[in-house]
Scaffold this active site. Structure first.
Site, PDB file in Angstrom:
ATOM      1  N   GLU A   1      -3.156  -3.119  -4.686  1.00  0.00           N
ATOM      2  CA  GLU A   1      -3.226  -2.069  -3.672  1.00  0.00           C
ATOM      3  C   GLU A   1      -4.633  -1.965  -3.078  1.00  0.00           C
ATOM      4  O   GLU A   1      -5.631  -2.089  -3.796  1.00  0.00           O
ATOM      5  CB  GLU A   1      -2.818  -0.718  -4.291  1.00  0.00           C
ATOM      6  CG  GLU A   1      -2.526   0.312  -3.222  1.00  0.00           C
ATOM      7  CD  GLU A   1      -2.322   1.709  -3.790  1.00  0.00           C
ATOM      8  OE1 GLU A   1      -2.612   1.922  -4.983  1.00  0.00           O
ATOM      9  OE2 GLU A   1      -1.888   2.581  -3.028  1.00  0.00           O
TER      10      GLU A   1
ATOM     11  N   TYR B   1       1.061  -6.143  -7.291  1.00  0.00           N
ATOM     12  CA  TYR B   1       0.463  -5.700  -6.024  1.00  0.00           C
ATOM     13  C   TYR B   1      -1.003  -5.395  -6.278  1.00  0.00           C
ATOM     14  O   TYR B   1      -1.335  -4.691  -7.246  1.00  0.00           O
ATOM     15  CB  TYR B   1       1.094  -4.373  -5.599  1.00  0.00           C
ATOM     16  CG  TYR B   1       2.286  -4.463  -4.678  1.00  0.00           C
ATOM     17  CD1 TYR B   1       2.158  -4.939  -3.377  1.00  0.00           C
ATOM     18  CD2 TYR B   1       3.527  -3.989  -5.089  1.00  0.00           C
ATOM     19  CE1 TYR B   1       3.250  -4.966  -2.517  1.00  0.00           C
ATOM     20  CE2 TYR B   1       4.625  -4.010  -4.237  1.00  0.00           C
ATOM     21  CZ  TYR B   1       4.473  -4.500  -2.951  1.00  0.00           C
ATOM     22  OH  TYR B   1       5.546  -4.514  -2.105  1.00  0.00           O
TER      23      TYR B   1
ATOM     24  N   HIS C   1       1.344  -8.573   2.639  1.00  0.00           N
ATOM     25  CA  HIS C   1       2.098  -7.344   2.917  1.00  0.00           C
ATOM     26  C   HIS C   1       1.309  -6.570   3.987  1.00  0.00           C
ATOM     27  O   HIS C   1       0.273  -5.989   3.688  1.00  0.00           O
ATOM     28  CB  HIS C   1       2.200  -6.568   1.599  1.00  0.00           C
ATOM     29  CG  HIS C   1       2.820  -5.212   1.675  1.00  0.00           C
ATOM     30  ND1 HIS C   1       4.017  -4.918   1.064  1.00  0.00           N
ATOM     31  CD2 HIS C   1       2.414  -4.062   2.244  1.00  0.00           C
ATOM     32  CE1 HIS C   1       4.316  -3.636   1.256  1.00  0.00           C
ATOM     33  NE2 HIS C   1       3.348  -3.094   1.974  1.00  0.00           N
TER      34      HIS C   1
ATOM     35  N   ARG D   1      12.282   0.235   0.288  1.00  0.00           N
ATOM     36  CA  ARG D   1      11.205   0.887  -0.473  1.00  0.00           C
ATOM     37  C   ARG D   1      10.094   1.359   0.479  1.00  0.00           C
ATOM     38  O   ARG D   1       9.989   2.537   0.773  1.00  0.00           O
ATOM     39  CB  ARG D   1      10.648  -0.070  -1.545  1.00  0.00           C
ATOM     40  CG  ARG D   1       9.830   0.623  -2.622  1.00  0.00           C
ATOM     41  CD  ARG D   1       8.402   0.951  -2.216  1.00  0.00           C
ATOM     42  NE  ARG D   1       7.587  -0.242  -1.976  1.00  0.00           N
ATOM     43  CZ  ARG D   1       6.368  -0.181  -1.457  1.00  0.00           C
ATOM     44  NH1 ARG D   1       5.818   0.987  -1.127  1.00  0.00           N
ATOM     45  NH2 ARG D   1       5.687  -1.289  -1.238  1.00  0.00           N
ATOM     46  N   ASP D   2       9.327   0.432   1.047  1.00  0.00           N
ATOM     47  CA  ASP D   2       8.231   0.861   1.924  1.00  0.00           C
ATOM     48  C   ASP D   2       8.785   1.431   3.236  1.00  0.00           C
ATOM     49  O   ASP D   2       8.254   2.401   3.785  1.00  0.00           O
ATOM     50  CB  ASP D   2       7.291  -0.320   2.211  1.00  0.00           C
ATOM     51  CG  ASP D   2       5.825   0.120   2.267  1.00  0.00           C
ATOM     52  OD1 ASP D   2       5.583   1.341   2.161  1.00  0.00           O
ATOM     53  OD2 ASP D   2       4.938  -0.731   2.411  1.00  0.00           O
TER      54      ASP D   2
HETATM   55  C1  LIG Z   1       2.578   0.812  -2.474  1.00  0.00           C
HETATM   56  C2  LIG Z   1       1.825  -0.338  -1.966  1.00  0.00           C
HETATM   57  C3  LIG Z   1       2.169  -1.598  -2.620  1.00  0.00           C
HETATM   58  C4  LIG Z   1       1.958  -0.504  -0.496  1.00  0.00           C
HETATM   59  O1  LIG Z   1       3.016  -0.401   0.068  1.00  0.00           O
HETATM   60  C5  LIG Z   1       0.766  -0.868   0.233  1.00  0.00           C
HETATM   61  O2  LIG Z   1      -0.286  -0.955  -0.359  1.00  0.00           O
HETATM   62  O3  LIG Z   1       0.880  -1.066   1.445  1.00  0.00           O
END
Ligand SMILES: CC(C)C(=O)C(=O)O
Length: 505
Positions: free
Chosen positions: A144, A142, A205, A14-15
């Site tokens: 964000e 999340y 993250h 995904r990312d």
């Molecule tokens: C899309 C979001 C969750 C993301 O990858 C971030 O904020 O880094």
């Protein structure tokens, strides 16, 4: 020592796929998902964003079909939005059971992008969670832009966490969306949050904009984070995400009070596969997985390794399914070459070793990189020219190549009774060389073998472009024989093969 388990969530699909220019096919996604869960043994994977495309939908469907049959369904996550039913329906149809809802973790984002108040946002999030729950879909959230939220609107973040603590969610995902945190700050923010909400599970993250992705992830763990989001090869938007291989090595070596389920031995293999599928090249000096990171170049290191493992550290290549290499080049020295020979099971006399070393240094001076696979060819070439008693020597030559004119060569050959020089033109440089040689041999009334076959190749198994090998087949009075020449230049390699022939007839 009792070790705390850190949950590893891989978001390469995904990312990581948000790396500029990268798009995985459904088959590639399925293959990587399977390997990540069964061989690399990460705990969870985020595989797509909802609503993106029909192709993405099909990819998610194929992965959830496989995961359902193999007991992995609850490890498959999809990024979704606060959009009423839309994302939920997409996820349900695709067969997924976990959604990671993208909500706002800073007042700045909330006010200027969604143009909502915290209360409106919380109401919308609660509605989505409720609907998902009814369909049997688990939710993580999340926040964000959380790192900016902590810097500039801490009150909002805590208001949000007070709200979410009462919701039926599984995990709270804290992204450093723009990769702006420094390790001490990460530690402070995570410690404050995990301390205040001990009942919640928090993932960190990280992004790597200041090259601090690994350092921040380490501090997040030290401060009590329960999980980390990572990608293979550090893929991801801009400077990418925290790389899985690096942080796993760091945690295993420096944070002994925690453990992960990740299988270090599979990290290099998955890195290579992701590199091949994505076309996103891994820098050779990328820790753990880069091509050069287990290659000793300086002779002094190889010497130390041989003597008493003097350059040992815990980061042993075998842990990651790799092997230590000793580079061959102008700084490699005798010890590097001996190490390579030992790995190949070849023994040389001191004198021959000196000659081989000299040849490698010459190639290194021309900026050529020689690999271990090239070594047998270099040895054969150097030792071959040793054993042939030289009656005839190609003393000097000039090869010219120009546009719209035929290549020409001037050659000087030394015989036992003196030196002869000639020049000639030809269809190519080597043809011109052979024409000049023929003139000399005609003049001296000497026989010259006929060239019957000519092959140029990179030494098989050679991964470098340093060398090419020319293999020439000759016929002399009905006798066929072959000589070989090795050089970084194809014509020079052919001339070396020819000189061997001159001494054999
Ligand atoms: C899309 C979001 C969750 C993301 O990858 C971030 O904020 O880094």
């Amino acid at each position: 020592m009792k070790q705390r388990s850190i949950e590893i969530m891989d978001t390469t699909l995904r990312d990581g796929e948000q790396t500029s220019g990268v798009s995985f096919s459904a088959t590639e996604k399925l293959t990587l998902a399977q390997l990540l869960l069964t061989e690399v043994k990460v705990d969870r994977i985020e595989i797509a964003s909802a609503r993106v495309s029909e192709g993405e939908f099909q990819a998610v469907k194929r992965i959830t079909d496989w995961a359902r049959e193999n007991g992995h369904l609850h490890k498959i996550e999809v990024l979704t939005f606060v959009d009423g039913d839309t994302s939920i329906n997409w996820v349900e149809k695709a067969g997924a059971k976990v959604m990671n809802i993208l909500t706002k973790g800073s007042l700045n984002h909330l006010t200027h992008q969604l143009k909502k108040t915290p209360e409106e946002h919380f109401r919308d999030i609660a509605a989505v969670i409720k609907k998902a729950q009814k369909k049997g879909i688990d939710c993580n959230v999340y926040l964000e832009d959380w790192s900016n939220g902590m810097r500039n609107s801490k009150e909002y973040v805590f208001q949000y966490l007070d709200f979410i603590a009462k919701q039926p969610i599984k995990r709270v995902l804290l992204p450093d969306t723009l990769g702006i945190l420094i390790p001490s700050e990460t530690h402070g923010y995570i410690a404050a949050i995990t301390g205040r909400y001990p009942q919640l599970h928090f993932d960190f993250h990280g992004h790597n904009d200041y090259d601090l992705g690994v350092a921040n992830a380490l501090e997040a763990v030290k401060a009590g984070a329960h999980g980390l989001h990572l990608t293979i090869n550090g893929m991801g938007e801009r400077a990418g995400n925290t790389p899985l291989a690096s942080i796993v090595a760091v945690l295993n070596d420096f944070q002994k009070d925690v453990k992960t389920n990740v299988n270090e031995k599979a990290l290099y293999k998955i890195s290579k596969l992701v590199e091949a599928f994505s076309g996103f090249r891994v820098s050779p000096n990328k820790p753990v997985i880069g091509e050069n990171v287990f290659t000793q170049t300086a002779g002094i290191h190889a010497d130390g390794d041989k003597k008493k493992n003097l350059y040992y550290n815990d980061l042993m290549p075998e842990r990651f399914g790799r092997k230590r290499k000793y580079a061959l080049g102008k700084t490699s020295g005798k010890a590097n070459i001996e190490n390579n020979l030992q790995q190949l099971g070849i023994q040389l006399s001191d004198e021959d070793l000196k000659k081989v070393t000299q040849r490698i240094i010459e190639l290194g001076d021309k900026k050529e990189t020689v690999t271990q696979d090239d070594l047998p060819f270099i040895i054969s070439d150097v030792l071959d020219s040793n054993t042939t008693a030289e009656k005839v020597h190609v003393e000097d030559y000039v090869l010219t190549h120009s546009k719209n004119m035929r290549p020409s060569t001037t050659v000087r050959i030394r015989f036992e009774d003196g030196v002869v020089e000639e020049n000639a033109q030809g269809d190519g440089q080597y043809d011109a060389f052979m024409n000049a040689l023929r003139k000399i041999y005609t003049q001296k009334k000497l026989p010259l073998a006929k060239l019957t076959d000519y092959i140029v190749r990179i030494p098989p198994g050679g991964k470098s472009d340093a060398l090419c090998e020319t293999i020439i087949t000759w016929n002399h009075n009905g006798r066929e024989f072959t000589t070989t020449g090795l050089d970084s230049d194809q014509t020079v390699a052919a001339i070396k093969a020819t000189q061997k022939m001159l001494n054999l007839v």
